[in-house]
Design a protein around this motif. Structure first.
Motif, mmCIF file in Angstrom:
data_model
loop_
_atom_site.group_PDB
_atom_site.id
_atom_site.type_symbol
_atom_site.label_atom_id
_atom_site.label_comp_id
_atom_site.label_asym_id
_atom_site.label_seq_id
_atom_site.Cartn_x
_atom_site.Cartn_y
_atom_site.Cartn_z
ATOM 1 N N TYR A 129 0.977 -1.210 -0.139
ATOM 2 C CA TYR A 129 0.077 0.025 -0.142
ATOM 3 C C TYR A 129 0.644 1.361 -0.116
ATOM 4 O O TYR A 129 0.624 2.219 -0.783
ATOM 5 N N TYR A 132 1.971 1.858 -3.494
ATOM 6 C CA TYR A 132 0.965 2.394 -4.316
ATOM 7 C C TYR A 132 0.690 3.806 -4.136
ATOM 8 O O TYR A 132 0.516 4.657 -4.911
ATOM 9 N N SER A 136 1.391 6.748 -6.745
ATOM 10 C CA SER A 136 0.308 7.454 -7.322
ATOM 11 C C SER A 136 0.564 8.957 -7.063
ATOM 12 O O SER A 136 -0.244 9.706 -7.864
ATOM 13 N N LEU A 369 -6.250 -4.035 0.383
ATOM 14 C CA LEU A 369 -7.586 -3.625 0.120
ATOM 15 C C LEU A 369 -8.292 -2.674 1.141
ATOM 16 O O LEU A 369 -9.140 -1.776 0.783
ATOM 17 N N LEU A 370 -8.043 -3.248 2.197
ATOM 18 C CA LEU A 370 -8.715 -2.417 3.438
ATOM 19 C C LEU A 370 -8.208 -0.909 3.388
ATOM 20 O O LEU A 370 -8.666 -0.021 3.817
ATOM 21 N N THR A 372 -6.415 0.610 0.877
ATOM 22 C CA THR A 372 -6.857 1.377 -0.188
ATOM 23 C C THR A 372 -8.345 1.793 -0.212
ATOM 24 O O THR A 372 -8.546 3.081 -0.625
ATOM 25 N N TYR A 373 -9.392 0.941 0.018
ATOM 26 C CA TYR A 373 -10.587 1.294 -0.257
ATOM 27 C C TYR A 373 -11.378 1.562 1.108
ATOM 28 O O TYR A 373 -12.906 1.844 0.970
ATOM 29 N N THR A 374 -11.059 1.357 2.232
ATOM 30 C CA THR A 374 -11.904 1.712 3.657
ATOM 31 C C THR A 374 -11.022 2.748 4.449
ATOM 32 O O THR A 374 -9.670 3.250 4.275
ATOM 33 N N LYS A 375 -11.551 3.449 5.562
ATOM 34 C CA LYS A 375 -10.811 4.072 6.595
ATOM 35 C C LYS A 375 -10.688 3.582 7.779
ATOM 36 O O LYS A 375 -10.564 3.876 8.695
#
Length: 392
Positions: A129, A132, A136, A369-370, A372-375
């Motif tokens: 992460y 990434y 980015s 994924l947690l 990247t896509y959650t808080k």
């Protein structure tokens, strides 16, 4: 004078509050800096804070630490700045040193650490992460993308400490030739005060010479971390490949499992991510007993934090003039891209010792994924991994 002292005391108390409650790395730290140091206390304006933050991002060293010590410098010059550094780093350093001592104690007594088996693949997820996020933000051109890929390949196949700074210098020099693409600004004469830069260089040389002459374990440890702290652009994520190459691959002070456990634990600790240095340092001298490990944890922290502190105090005085030179702005593209490549390579290198099972791969992907896509806060993710280790 009394009013100033009271203000300094309140500022240091605010720094301590942030140090024990700021989870999640520089981005989360910045939110607390704004809420407490800007909006609540008005030590500095938000515009000034963001300018300091941007400056610290392009210097070697820990971004959050440099930013908050620079604020201390603005308020009370060097004396308050060094106290700020001490208050900011001590809680995390104490926790990570204690974690290293406990892990070593458990291993020595053959305690069952099976409940930590998900922590290592989760650490790889955190590193992935980090790669990434860094990529980015800094890889916006084909040149940057190519340099990131090249850096990742070189870092993966050449696990030597000397290779990392060479890659950074090469990447920065390459993109410096693109200076014409940057807009011209009115240039003013740069007035440089060399005091802190000289101090940084003298400590670097003195530590290397003294370590080489005495072969003292603690001096060598300080030199190792001070040298790495002088070369790291991009914050805690970029620190990982440097420490892995130096202390795991090259010197074997830690094994990969121990290193990954430390990386996972630091995600659940408030304050600077660079405090993982205390964990690595304490385990590096595990044969010297409890007192040696405590001393090594503090020495390692000083080694990793001081270079960035010296450099921000040096640069802050003339940065407004220097940043108007196009070649300086252009070189940062390559340095940041190479740093992102090093983080990406670290994820692959550190996954290799882990059992390549479906469950471990799923933990890596799930953690990524947690994030990247959650808080979900990182400490809760780590806690969930520990609970799963007990139950599964």
């Amino acid at each position: 004078m009394a009013v100033k002292r009271i203000r300094y005391y309140i500022f240091l108390k605010d720094v301590l509050i942030i140090a024990i409650s700021a989870f999640g790395g520089p981005q989360a730290h910045m939110a607390m800096f704004i809420n407490i140091l800007v909006k609540k206390r008005a030590y500095i304006t938000e515009e000034e804070l963001m300018e300091l933050y941007a400056l610290c991002q392009i210097l070697p060293g820990p971004t959050s630490t440099q930013t908050i010590t620079a604020i201390g410098f603005r308020i009370g010059r060097a004396g308050l700045a060094y106290l700020t550094l001490l208050v900011w780093m001590l809680p995390a350093v104490a926790i990570m040193t204690t974690a290293a001592i406990l892990i070593n104690s458990h291993q020595a007594k053959n305690f069952d650490l099976e409940f930590t088996r998900f922590i290592q693949p989760m650490a790889v997820g955190f590193i992935s992460y980090g790669a990434y996020v860094v990529a980015s933000r800094v890889v916006n051109t084909r040149t940057a993308g190519g340099l990131m890929a090249l850096s990742a390949i070189v870092t993966y196949f050449i696990n030597k400490p000397a290779a990392l700074p060479i890659v950074l210098v090469f990447a920065g020099a390459l993109t410096a030739f693109k200076y014409k693409k940057h807009e011209k600004e009115e240039i003013e004469k740069v007035k440089i005060k060399w005091g802190n830069f000289t101090l940084w260089g003298l400590v670097l040389v003195a530590a290397a010479l003294l370590g080489g002459f005495t072969q003292d374990r603690f001096v060598l440890l300080f030199e190792n971390f001070y040298r790495n702290g002088s070369l790291i652009f991009g914050g805690g994520q970029v620190l990982i490949p440097f420490l892995n190459t130096e202390f795991v691959e090259a010197k074997g002070y830690l094994n990969s499992e121990e290193f990954l456990s430390g990386l996972a634990m630091v995600q659940a600790v408030p304050g600077p991510v660079f405090s993982v240095s205390s964990f690595v340092g304490a385990l590096s001298v595990r044969d010297l007993g409890l007192g040696g490990q405590i001393l090594a944890g503090f020495i390692s922290a000083c080694g990793i934090f001081l270079p960035g502190t010296f450099l921000i105090f040096f640069v802050i005085r003339f940065w407004d003039s220097l940043k108007k030179y196009r070649v300086v702005r252009a070189s940062l593209e390559g340095i940041h891209a190479a740093s992102a490549g090093m983080v990406a390579a670290a994820a692959f290198v550190l996954f290799e010792p882990i059992d390549n099972s479906v469950l471990n791969v799923s933990v890596v992907i799930g953690t990524f994924l947690l994030l990247t896509y959650t808080k979900v806060p990182p400490p809760f993710i780590i806690l969930a991994g520990l609970i799963a280790g007990f139950l599964i």
